[in-house]
Design a protein around this motif. Structure first.
Motif, PDB file in Angstrom:
ATOM      1  N   GLU A 112       1.935   6.134  15.146  1.00  0.00           N
ATOM      2  CA  GLU A 112       2.934   6.458  14.118  1.00  0.00           C
ATOM      3  C   GLU A 112       2.893   5.344  13.096  1.00  0.00           C
ATOM      4  N   ASN A 113       2.485   5.663  11.865  1.00  0.00           N
ATOM      5  CA  ASN A 113       2.163   4.625  10.880  1.00  0.00           C
ATOM      6  C   ASN A 113       3.367   3.826  10.412  1.00  0.00           C
ATOM      7  N   LEU A 154      -5.616  11.277   8.962  1.00  0.00           N
ATOM      8  CA  LEU A 154      -4.185  11.157   8.665  1.00  0.00           C
ATOM      9  C   LEU A 154      -3.542  12.521   8.839  1.00  0.00           C
ATOM     10  N   LEU A 155      -2.544  12.614   9.690  1.00  0.00           N
ATOM     11  CA  LEU A 155      -1.880  13.876  10.000  1.00  0.00           C
ATOM     12  C   LEU A 155      -0.443  13.829   9.492  1.00  0.00           C
ATOM     13  N   ALA A 156      -0.099  14.817   8.666  1.00  0.00           N
ATOM     14  CA  ALA A 156       1.265  14.957   8.135  1.00  0.00           C
ATOM     15  C   ALA A 156       1.710  13.732   7.357  1.00  0.00           C
ATOM     16  N   GLY A 157       0.761  12.941   6.829  1.00  0.00           N
ATOM     17  CA  GLY A 157       1.093  11.759   6.056  1.00  0.00           C
ATOM     18  C   GLY A 157       1.766  10.668   6.849  1.00  0.00           C
ATOM     19  N   ARG A 158       1.735  10.796   8.195  1.00  0.00           N
ATOM     20  CA  ARG A 158       2.544   9.876   8.997  1.00  0.00           C
ATOM     21  C   ARG A 158       1.851   9.386  10.255  1.00  0.00           C
ATOM     22  N   TYR A 159       0.906  10.164  10.794  1.00  0.00           N
ATOM     23  CA  TYR A 159       0.284   9.831  12.066  1.00  0.00           C
ATOM     24  C   TYR A 159      -1.223   9.651  11.886  1.00  0.00           C
ATOM     25  N   THR A 160      -1.769   8.629  12.510  1.00  0.00           N
ATOM     26  CA  THR A 160      -3.212   8.427  12.524  1.00  0.00           C
ATOM     27  C   THR A 160      -3.766   8.904  13.857  1.00  0.00           C
ATOM     28  N   VAL A 161      -4.773   9.778  13.787  1.00  0.00           N
ATOM     29  CA  VAL A 161      -5.378  10.335  14.988  1.00  0.00           C
ATOM     30  C   VAL A 161      -6.377   9.337  15.562  1.00  0.00           C
ATOM     31  N   MET A 203       0.847  -1.187   0.000  1.00  0.00           N
ATOM     32  CA  MET A 203       0.000   0.000   0.000  1.00  0.00           C
ATOM     33  C   MET A 203       0.882   1.238   0.000  1.00  0.00           C
ATOM     34  N   ASP A 204       0.513   2.274  -0.751  1.00  0.00           N
ATOM     35  CA  ASP A 204       1.265   3.513  -0.801  1.00  0.00           C
ATOM     36  C   ASP A 204       1.251   4.164   0.575  1.00  0.00           C
ATOM     37  N   ASP A 205       2.469   4.467   1.131  1.00  0.00           N
ATOM     38  CA  ASP A 205       2.548   5.038   2.466  1.00  0.00           C
ATOM     39  C   ASP A 205       1.817   6.367   2.566  1.00  0.00           C
ATOM     40  N   ALA A 206       1.730   7.120   1.441  1.00  0.00           N
ATOM     41  CA  ALA A 206       1.089   8.420   1.477  1.00  0.00           C
ATOM     42  C   ALA A 206      -0.410   8.313   1.744  1.00  0.00           C
ATOM     43  N   HIS A 207      -1.002   7.131   1.516  1.00  0.00           N
ATOM     44  CA  HIS A 207      -2.435   6.964   1.714  1.00  0.00           C
ATOM     45  C   HIS A 207      -2.729   5.883   2.742  1.00  0.00           C
ATOM     46  N   VAL A 215       4.260  19.429  14.178  1.00  0.00           N
ATOM     47  CA  VAL A 215       3.667  19.473  12.844  1.00  0.00           C
ATOM     48  C   VAL A 215       2.758  20.700  12.739  1.00  0.00           C
ATOM     49  N   GLU A 216       2.878  21.426  11.642  1.00  0.00           N
ATOM     50  CA  GLU A 216       1.979  22.549  11.366  1.00  0.00           C
ATOM     51  C   GLU A 216       0.994  22.122  10.286  1.00  0.00           C
ATOM     52  N   ALA A 217      -0.274  22.158  10.606  1.00  0.00           N
ATOM     53  CA  ALA A 217      -1.337  21.762   9.672  1.00  0.00           C
ATOM     54  C   ALA A 217      -2.648  22.347  10.174  1.00  0.00           C
ATOM     55  N   ASN A 218      -3.630  22.477   9.272  1.00  0.00           N
ATOM     56  CA  ASN A 218      -4.969  22.954   9.625  1.00  0.00           C
ATOM     57  C   ASN A 218      -4.941  24.324  10.296  1.00  0.00           C
ATOM     58  N   ASN A 219      -3.947  25.132   9.914  1.00  0.00           N
ATOM     59  CA  ASN A 219      -3.791  26.483  10.465  1.00  0.00           C
ATOM     60  C   ASN A 219      -3.520  26.469  11.971  1.00  0.00           C
ATOM     61  N   THR A 220      -2.963  25.355  12.449  1.00  0.00           N
ATOM     62  CA  THR A 220      -2.584  25.263  13.850  1.00  0.00           C
ATOM     63  C   THR A 220      -1.341  24.390  13.977  1.00  0.00           C
ATOM     64  N   VAL A 221      -1.015  23.982  15.194  1.00  0.00           N
ATOM     65  CA  VAL A 221       0.216  23.228  15.455  1.00  0.00           C
ATOM     66  C   VAL A 221      -0.132  21.979  16.255  1.00  0.00           C
ATOM     67  N   TYR A 222       0.556  20.874  15.934  1.00  0.00           N
ATOM     68  CA  TYR A 222       0.378  19.604  16.636  1.00  0.00           C
ATOM     69  C   TYR A 222       1.724  19.160  17.191  1.00  0.00           C
ATOM     70  N   ALA A 223       1.749  18.776  18.460  1.00  0.00           N
ATOM     71  CA  ALA A 223       2.946  18.199  19.063  1.00  0.00           C
ATOM     72  C   ALA A 223       2.720  16.697  19.201  1.00  0.00           C
ATOM     73  N   VAL A 224       3.631  15.908  18.637  1.00  0.00           N
ATOM     74  CA  VAL A 224       3.540  14.447  18.716  1.00  0.00           C
ATOM     75  C   VAL A 224       4.459  13.995  19.841  1.00  0.00           C
TER      76      VAL A 224
END
Length: 560
Positions: free
Chosen positions: A68-69, A44-51, A1-5, A135-144
């Motif tokens: 962490e995927n 899917l957050l930053a193409g790497r983390y599943t919420v 499976m493509d890691d991006a999806h 990670v910066e996404a959705n006009n905010t910031v996420y700390a993993v």
């Protein structure tokens, strides 16, 4: 499976397609798991983390479970989403400010990102919950964040049903003391130290969690504040009071008091009205006198009378001699403070004194004129008075450690008293220009007019190194290569479908050729043996039915 999806089920960590409404493996539905306004389970957050599911909500944001995927290990994700500043967000999940809160939301969001990036640079080599990514996404910031495991200290203490001996409390909290000291060295103050934010791991050692910006941990800041009764310092109850390293000293002292006494101190807001907090030895006579004295000094309401740094507190709690020295120093400082706070004279007393002085001067002038008739001239009285010894003023060397050199240079008071000799050193934890050490030490007495030389060691910032290409290396070889460059490897096993050589590196969290700070943590993904299969069932992954499983799953395997 493509890691991006690719996403992983946040419950059983089986692979799914992005956008899946549920998991066919564990039969869990993702829809409706999180409340309106929170990110949906399976995002899917930053193409790497599943919420995953929402864990908690505070005035600063939302805490989620996550996965962490690539490495298939569990994480927690903190989303900056201040409820007092944010408008209701739509189906695009973009964070939008309330009208009039645009500037404040932007600046506090930057504070949030800076806080977690600073902690990322000093973890995981301390007793702090490690920050893995920002990670910066959705006009905010996420700390993993890592999932440290263990249980909160308050729950652990409830299970013990007895007080902890001071020696055991010192050993358990030592990693936390080290971690808080590391935060202070880079100019950060935690402000939320309490049993709820300390986790006790399986090995009996403690680790500190619960990071937050200053706004969340200070009353009247504009955010919906979060203070901890009995553990938050008195200066946190007012937005106009300055907070510093001594703020965390108060909270650590309160945690230690709870461990050895079996009860938390009286809340600071109540103590400011009537201080009825009992000494530790009064509550528990088994507490040594020096420990009780150290806790009393750490829980002083006035910051100037309180132990100032975490290392000083740690020494005072473990050594009678250190506790005695702290008491002697702080009692002397208290007497100076008391003299400075003597009440001013009333206006009536001042006017009366002026009138008396004028009368005395008038009489002396008349006496001098009458006495001068027929008498030879004498030298002016001022010349005689000038030979009288003047009072000696004693100053004390300030604490420059943690300040920036530019702050010192622009302070006219410092420039007029001290001469500075500056050298530089690399520092993995302190920003460029920050004072690392000073000589003589803070609090050293000097006589006015001495103009002493203060030797300062200034941070040059972190040393930068190039990330090597370790793809295909064995785990041992990759660790050796990274450590030889001053980098810290953190290895995780990933499921191998036969595409990779077992035991070899398949990916790293940083691309080869990238310049990174020496001391940075590099996540290294090692291919597992081909016969390692995903065996986690819904029951073993989540025996409580709430996604609580943290340890022992084959897919979440830190490589030892």
């Amino acid at each position: 499976m493509d890691d991006a999806h690719k996403i992983l089920c946040p419950y059983c960590r089986a692979e799914l397609e992005e956008g899946a409404a549920g998991c066919p493996h564990c039969k869990r539905s993702f829809e409706g798991r999180n409340p309106a306004g929170a990110l949906p389970v399976g995002t899917l957050l930053a193409g790497r983390y599943t919420v995953g599911e929402m864990l908690s909500l505070d005035g600063e944001g939302i805490l989620y479970r996550g996965v962490e995927n690539r490495g298939r290990f569990r994480v927690t994700i903190k989303e900056y989403f201040p409820i007092t500043l944010s408008a209701e967000r739509g189906s695009d999940w973009q964070l939008r400010p309330k009208p009039g809160s645009e500037v404040l939301l932007k600046t506090t969001r930057m504070d949030f990102a800076d806080l977690y990036r600073s902690i990322q640079r000093i973890t995981p080599a301390t007793g702090l919950e490690a920050v893995l990514d920002v990670v910066e996404a959705n006009n905010t910031v996420y700390a993993v964040l890592e999932n440290p495991g263990g249980i909160p200290l308050d729950q652990w203490l409830d299970k013990q049903k007895k007080n902890v001996p001071p020696e055991a409390a010192c050993a358990m909290l030592q990693p936390v003391f080290n971690g808080v000291a590391a935060m202070h060295q880079v100019g950060l103050v935690h402000r939320g130290i309490c049993p709820e934010n300390i986790r006790v791991l399986d090995n009996g050692r403690a680790r500190l969690t619960g990071y937050a910006t200053i706004g969340l941990r200070t009353a009247g800041s504009g955010l919906h504040g979060q203070l901890y009764e009995g553990y938050s310092a008195p200066e946190q109850y007012s937005a106009v009071e300055f907070e510093g390293r001594y703020t965390d000293v108060y909270s650590l002292s309160a945690v230690f008091y709870r461990m050895v006494c079996g009860q938390s101190p009286v809340p600071a807001a109540q103590r400011l009205v009537t201080d009825s907090n009992l000494g530790a030895r009064t509550v528990n006579p088994a507490v040594p006198a020096y420990v009780s004295e150290a806790l009393d000094l750490g829980l002083q309401l006035e910051p100037a009378r309180r132990i100032q740094t975490v290392p000083q507190l740690g020494r005072a709690l473990s050594s009678p001699q250190a506790a005695e020295e702290e008491a002697r120093t702080l009692h002397a400082a208290g007497r100076r403070l008391q003299r400075e706070k003597k009440p001013a004279l009333s206006l009536t007393a001042i006017l009366t004194g002026i009138l008396i002085l004028l009368a005395v001067l008038t009489l002396l002038t008349l006496w001098g004129l009458l006495g001068r008739v027929g008498q030879p001239e004498e030298p002016p009285a001022s010349s005689q008075a000038s030979s009288a010894p003047s009072a000696v003023t004693v100053n004390y060397v300030p604490d420059f450690v943690g300040m920036t050199y530019s702050q010192i240079q622009t302070n006219r008071q410092y420039a007029g008293i001290y001469l500075f000799y500056v050298t530089e050193e690399y520092s993995d934890s302190a920003p460029v220009g920050t004072v690392l050490t000073q000589e003589p030490a803070a609090g050293t007495a000097i006589t006015e007019g001495e103009n002493p030389t203060i030797r300062l060691v200034i941070s040059k910032g972190p040393q930068m190194v190039e990330m090597p290409n370790t793809i295909g290396f064995t785990q041992e070889g990759a660790i050796h290569e990274l450590e030889s460059r001053g980098l810290v490897p953190s290895c995780f096993m990933v499921v191998n479908d036969g595409s990779y050589a077992s035991g070899c590196v398949v990916a790293c969290s940083v691309e080869p050729g990238t310049m990174v700070e020496a001391g940075s943590t590099i996540v290294v993904y090692i291919a597992a043996d081909r016969d390692v299969q995903i065996t986690t069932t819904p029951e073993t992954a989540d025996p409580a039915g709430q996604g609580e499983s943290q340890d022992g799953d084959p897919e979440q395997t830190p490589a030892e």
